[in-house]
Scaffold this active site. Structure first.
Site: not given
Ligand code: ADP
Length: 192
Positions: A14, A89, A128, A134, A146
């Site tokens: 996204k 969400r 990532r 992160r 998640r």
């Protein structure tokens, strides 16, 4: 005015596609994940509260993210349009967004969903995590949490927009440019 919701599980791409859409359609990017991380970096009260949830891979309470988005919409009265990334969400967030936009007479033009299977998502996020810094991208159990939050709380948001005839889904696996072209084909047909 073009108001686009980019939808999909964590790691669907996204953020990457949002950046390209902003450049092409001159939209304002509203990413609740980015907004929350900037609150955390500034050590605000909101950021500290949000961090407790994000560290566990859970969704932040609706009221927190809804308030943040409302401020951003109000703060950009001259916008050509918005791209919502990582928001709404939950169905409660989608309902709140509809209300906010209707009050300002700017409806959602459409939702585009990026479809990516779970194995690919986990792999992408952990990769990532090697460069993003992160913490929630580096721990496989958090990534799983998640994705499970997405499956239980976020997926129903697709039905919300399907009912409004605003939902289109696209294959999110392949070349970035190819996926972008497919998104643009959908976007160019949306009412503006
Ligand atoms: P990703 O889509 O890869 O999980 P995001 O940056 O969109 O990354 O979100 C990171 C975290 O921020 C989520 O796991 C969640 O805790 C929180 N978050 C972001 N957007 C929302 C939202 N709209 N509602 C609740 N929590 C959110």
């Amino acid at each position: 005015m073009l108001n686009l919701v980019l939808f999909g599980p964590p790691g669907a791409g996204k953020g990457t596609q949002s950046q390209k859409l902003i450049d092409k359609y001159q939209l304002i990017h509203l990413s609740t994940g980015d907004l929350l991380r900037s609150q955390i970096a500034d050590k605000t009260e909101l950021g500290l509260k949000a961090q407790e949830y994000m560290n566990k891979g859970e969704l932040v309470p609706d009221a927190v993210v809804i308030g943040m988005i409302a401020d951003k919409i109000k703060g950009n009265p001259a916008a050509k349009g918005f791209i919502f990334d990582g928001f709404p969400r939950t169905v409660a967030q989608a309902e709140a967004l509809d209300k906010m936009l209707n009050d300002n007479k700017i409806p959602i033009s459409g939702m585009v969903a990026l479809e990516v299977d779970e194995a690919e998502l986990t792999q992408r996020i952990l990769l990532r995590g090697q460069t993003s810094g992160r913490a929630d991208d580096q721990d496989e159990s958090l990534v799983k949490k998640r994705v499970s939050e997405y499956n239980t709380k976020t997926k129903p948001v697709a039905d919300f927009y399907t009912t409004q005839k605003k939902f289109t889904s696209i294959n999110g696996i392949g070349e970035i440019e190819e996926i972008f072209t497919n998104i643009c084909k959908v976007v160019d047909k949306l009412p503006q």
